[in-house]
Design a protein around this motif. Structure first.
Motif, PDB file in Angstrom:
ATOM      1  N   ILE A  30      33.985  43.488  41.675  1.00 13.83           N
ATOM      2  CA  ILE A  30      32.971  43.334  42.734  1.00 13.83           C
ATOM      3  C   ILE A  30      33.638  43.013  44.063  1.00 13.83           C
ATOM      4  O   ILE A  30      33.302  43.604  45.107  1.00 13.83           O
ATOM      5  CB  ILE A  30      31.967  42.233  42.353  1.00 13.83           C
ATOM      6  N   LEU A  31      34.596  42.089  44.053  1.00 14.31           N
ATOM      7  CA  LEU A  31      35.297  41.724  45.287  1.00 14.31           C
ATOM      8  C   LEU A  31      36.062  42.916  45.846  1.00 14.31           C
ATOM      9  O   LEU A  31      36.021  43.180  47.058  1.00 14.31           O
ATOM     10  CB  LEU A  31      36.252  40.558  45.012  1.00 14.31           C
ATOM     11  N   GLY A  32      36.752  43.654  44.977  1.00 19.27           N
ATOM     12  CA  GLY A  32      37.476  44.836  45.440  1.00 19.27           C
ATOM     13  C   GLY A  32      36.539  45.883  46.000  1.00 19.27           C
ATOM     14  O   GLY A  32      36.852  46.536  47.016  1.00 19.27           O
ATOM     15  N   LEU A  71      31.435  50.205  37.758  1.00 18.33           N
ATOM     16  CA  LEU A  71      30.080  49.644  37.782  1.00 18.33           C
ATOM     17  C   LEU A  71      29.781  48.884  36.492  1.00 18.33           C
ATOM     18  O   LEU A  71      29.058  47.880  36.512  1.00 18.33           O
ATOM     19  CB  LEU A  71      29.064  50.766  37.988  1.00 18.33           C
ATOM     20  N   ILE A  72      30.349  49.343  35.372  1.00 15.84           N
ATOM     21  CA  ILE A  72      30.175  48.606  34.116  1.00 15.84           C
ATOM     22  C   ILE A  72      30.860  47.249  34.219  1.00 15.84           C
ATOM     23  O   ILE A  72      30.292  46.215  33.810  1.00 15.84           O
ATOM     24  CB  ILE A  72      30.735  49.421  32.940  1.00 15.84           C
ATOM     25  N   ALA A 217      41.855  32.069  37.633  1.00 14.91           N
ATOM     26  CA  ALA A 217      41.063  32.702  38.691  1.00 14.91           C
ATOM     27  C   ALA A 217      41.886  33.661  39.540  1.00 14.91           C
ATOM     28  O   ALA A 217      41.329  34.499  40.236  1.00 14.91           O
ATOM     29  CB  ALA A 217      40.439  31.627  39.590  1.00 14.91           C
ATOM     30  N   VAL A 218      43.211  33.565  39.455  1.00 15.02           N
ATOM     31  CA  VAL A 218      44.054  34.502  40.210  1.00 15.02           C
ATOM     32  C   VAL A 218      43.814  35.936  39.745  1.00 15.02           C
ATOM     33  O   VAL A 218      44.066  36.888  40.501  1.00 15.02           O
ATOM     34  CB  VAL A 218      45.545  34.115  40.047  1.00 15.02           C
ATOM     35  N   SER A 219      43.293  36.114  38.531  1.00 14.31           N
ATOM     36  CA  SER A 219      42.989  37.463  38.044  1.00 14.31           C
ATOM     37  C   SER A 219      41.929  38.137  38.907  1.00 14.31           C
ATOM     38  O   SER A 219      41.886  39.369  38.996  1.00 14.31           O
ATOM     39  CB  SER A 219      42.519  37.412  36.592  1.00 14.31           C
ATOM     40  N   ILE A 220      41.065  37.351  39.523  1.00 17.48           N
ATOM     41  CA  ILE A 220      40.044  37.923  40.404  1.00 17.48           C
ATOM     42  C   ILE A 220      40.714  38.611  41.579  1.00 17.48           C
ATOM     43  O   ILE A 220      40.389  39.757  41.930  1.00 17.48           O
ATOM     44  CB  ILE A 220      39.068  36.830  40.872  1.00 17.48           C
TER      45      ILE A 220
END
Length: 519
Positions: A30-32, A71-72, A217-220
Motif C-alpha cells: 500500500i505504501l509503495g 491488490l491482493i 516493521a522495516v519490512s514495510i
C-alpha cells in the motif's frame, strides 16, 4: 485459497500470528502504491503525454497481472488489520526506525570514599536512559570491575544488576538466556547506574544499541521500495522506448495466454500449498526443506517458461515469416531482439510474482503445521520458544533474497535462450540452455579439478569459466534455508552480474540475428 486452507491447521491465536506476519507486506505494498501514485500525479501535471503512456503500460499484459497480485497483498494489508496483533505498536515502531542504531557513551566511575547510611555502596548515575522494549544490545569495555545497575526512571529500587569484569568486553543482548533471571521490565523507561566497590576509579565505553520494539516493521519500507522500483523501472521504459515496449507487450500477451504458462503458474501455486502438508521427515527441519524446494521449483518453472517463450516468440516467428512482416515496419532488428527479451523477462516476472503470492504464506504456515507434529521453534532475537508472528515473519523474510536471486538467474538463462533462438529451433534451445545451466554450476568444480592438469585441460576449463555464467552464486539455498542474512551488497553484485551477462548475451544475439536471412 491459502487463507481458507490455513484454518484447517491453525488455532485462532496462530491464525492471528500468521496474518500479522503477512500483514507487514500488505502495508508495504500500500505504501509503495501511494508513492507510485504521487510520482505519477507529478508526471501528469508536468508531462501528460508521458503519464498517459504509464497508464497504457499499467493496462498492458505485464503490469496488469502484477497489479492484480499487488491488490491482493493490499487487501491483506487492509482487511488483515482486524486480525493483526498489536498493529498500533508495529506502526509506532515504523516511526521509530530512523532512531535505531548504536551509540557510544564514555563512563567515569569514581572510587568509593564512603558508604551510604545503610552500609551499601553508593551508585553513580551514568546519564543513560532507554526504553526497555527498544534496548537491543549493551556492550561495556571498562578498566575495572563494577556493578551495572538498572532502575525504572524515578524509582529507587534496583530491577537488575550485572557484574562487569575488567580485561574483557561484557555484552548483553535482548533474549540472552544467561540473563533471564535478571530481565529488564518490559514497557518501561530504564536508567543505568554504576556501583564501584573498589578503591580505584574506573573508566570505560558503554555502547547502547537501540532497535524499535518491533524491528520487523522495516519490512514495510523494504516492500514499499521494491514495489516502487518495479513500477518506476517499467514506467520509465514505457515513457522513453515506446516502440520497444510495444514489442515487449505483444510478446507478453502472446506468451501469457499460452497453455504452458498457465500450467506452470498453476503447478507452482499448487505445489506451494501442498508443500505445507508434506512431511519431510527431517526432525523439525521441514521449514528448511520447504524453502529449498520452493526456490528450486520457481527456478525450473521460470526456465521452462523463458525457453519456451524465446523459442515461440523468436525462432517460430522467424520460421513463420512473422518477424519479416514486423521488421518491414519502422522497427529495427535491435529493437526487435531487445523488445522480445524484455517481454520474456516480463513474462517470467509475472510468473514469479504469482507463485510468490502462495510461497510466502506457505513458508509462514509451515512452522505452525510442524509444531503439531512435535517440532519446536525458537525466535532467536527474543530467545523465546513457541510460535510467534515475529518468528513466522522472520522465516518469510528470509526467503525473499532467494526469490530475487533465482529470478536473476532465470534472466541470465533467458538471455542465453534468446541468443540461441535467433538461429536454432525449440528442441535445440532447450538442450543447449539446460546444458549451460548444468555447466554453469559445474564451472567452479571444473576449474578446481583442472588446476593440476595438462595445459590443454587448463585452457578449456578457463575458456568455459570465461564464457559460461557462474550460476552457483545465485543459488545460496543453504544460507537461505538456514535463515542466514544475505547482505544487500551480495544481491546488488549479483544483479550487476546478471545485467552485464545479459547485455553480452544480447550483443551476441544481435550479431547472430543481424545477418539472418528472414526471407
Amino acid at each position: 485459497m491459502t487463507p481458507l486452507l490455513a484454518f484447517f491447521h491453525m488455532s485462532s491465536k496462530n491464525f492471528g500470528h500468521w496474518v500479522t506476519s503477512l500483514w507487514l507486506f500488505g502495508i508495504g505494498v500500500i505504501l509503495g502504491g501511494l508513492v507510485v501514485f504521487v510520482a505519477w500525479s507529478i508526471v501528469k501535471a508536468l508531462a501528460p503525454k508521458y503519464a498517459d503512456r504509464c497508464v497504457e503500460a499499467l493496462r498492458g499484459s505485464i503490469l496488469f497481472p502484477i497489479t492484480m497480485v499487488m491488490l491482493i497483498w493490499a487487501a491483506i494489508g487492509v482487511f488483515g488489520t482486524f486480525a493483526v496483533q498489536e498493529p498500533t505498536a508495529i506502526l509506532n515502531s515504523l516511526r521509530r526506525l530512523p532512531y535505531a542504531g548504536a551509540s557510544d557513551h564514555k563512563i567515569e566511575i569514581p572510587a568509593t570514599t564512603e558508604l551510604n547510611a545503610d552500609g551499601t555502596v553508593p551508585t553513580v548515575d551514568l546519564n543513560i536512559k532507554v526504553d526497555s522494549d527498544e534496548l537491543s544490545k549493551l556492550e561495556i569495555d571498562a578498566t575495572g570491575r563494577f556493578d551495572l545497575v538498572a532502575r525504572i526512571v524515578g524509582e529507587p529500587e534496583d530491577v537488575a544488576t550485572y557484574t562487569i569484569r575488567e580485561a574483557s568486553v561484557w555484552q548483553w543482548t535482548r533474549g540472552d538466556k544467561a540473563f533471564l533471571s535478571r530481565k529488564l521490565p518490559p514497557g518501561q523507561m530504564v536508567e543505568f547506574f554504576a556501583r564501584n566497590d573498589t578503591e580505584n576509579p574506573i573508566e570505560g565505553i558503554m555502547t547502547v544499541t537501540i532497535e524499535p520494539e518491533h524491528v520487523e516493521a522495516v519490512s514495510i519500507f523494504s516492500t514499499a521500495l521494491i514495489v516502487a522500483m518495479l513500477y518506476f523501472v517499467y514506467f520509465g521504459y514505457s515513457m522513453f522506448f515506446p516502440k520497444t515496449v510495444a514489442i515487449s507487450e505483444a510478446t507478453a500477451t502472446s506468451e501469457i495466454s499460452q497453455l504452458l504458462f498457465m500450467l506452470c503458474a498453476v503447478i507452482g501455486c499448487l505445489f506451494m500449498i501442498i508443500a505445507i502438508y508434506l512431511p519431510y521427515q527431517t526432525f523439525g527441519e521441514d521449514i528448511k526443506v520447504l524453502k529449498h524446494t520452493g526456490l528450486q521449483v520457481m527456478l525450473i518453472l521460470g526456465m521452462i517458461v523463458a525457453i519456451w517463450a524465446s523459442s515461440t516468440s523468436i525462432s517460430d516467428e522467424i520460421e513463420g515469416k512473422t518477424a519479416l512482416t514486423l521488421l518491414s515496419k519502422p522497427v529495427s532488428r535491435r529493437q526487435f531482439i531487445i523488445g522480445k527479451f524484455l517481454g520474456i523477462v516480463g513474462v517470467v516476472a509475472v510468473l514469479f510474482v504469482m507463485v510468490t503470492l502462495f510461497f510466502l504464506p506457505a513458508v509462514a504456515s509451515k512452522p505452525m503445521f510442524d509444531s503439531r507434529e512435535g517440532a519446536t521453534f525458537e525466535y532467536e532475537r527474543f530467545g523465546e520458544k513457541g510460535i510467534s508472528w515475529q518468528l513466522l515473519h522472520e522465516e518469510t523474510v528470509d526467503v525473499v533474497p532467494g526469490v530475487v536471486l533465482v529470478f536473476l538467474e532465470t534472466i541470465v538463462l533467458a538471455s542465453v535462450s534468446v541468443a540461441i533462438s535467433t538461429r536454432l529451433p525449440m528442441i535445440a534451445n532447450f538442450m543447449i540452455t539446460f546444458g549451460v545451466y548444468a555447466m554453469g554450476h559445474l564451472t567452479p568444480a571444473i576449474m578446481q579439478v583442472s588446476a593440476q592438469g595438462f595445459e590443454p585441460v587448463k585452457f578449456v576449463a578457463s575458456l568455459l569459466a570465461t564464457v559460461l555464467p557462474v550460476l552457483e552464486n545465485f543459488e545460496i539455498y543453504g544460507a537461505i534455508s538456514a535463515g542466514r542474512e544475505v547482505p544487500m551488497e551480495y544481491i546488488a553484485l549479483s544483479a550487476c552480474f546478471a545485467i552485464l551477462y545479459s547485455l553480452m548475451a544480447m550483443f551476441l544475439a544481435l550479431i547472430l540475428f543481424e545477418d539472418r536471412d528472414l526471407a
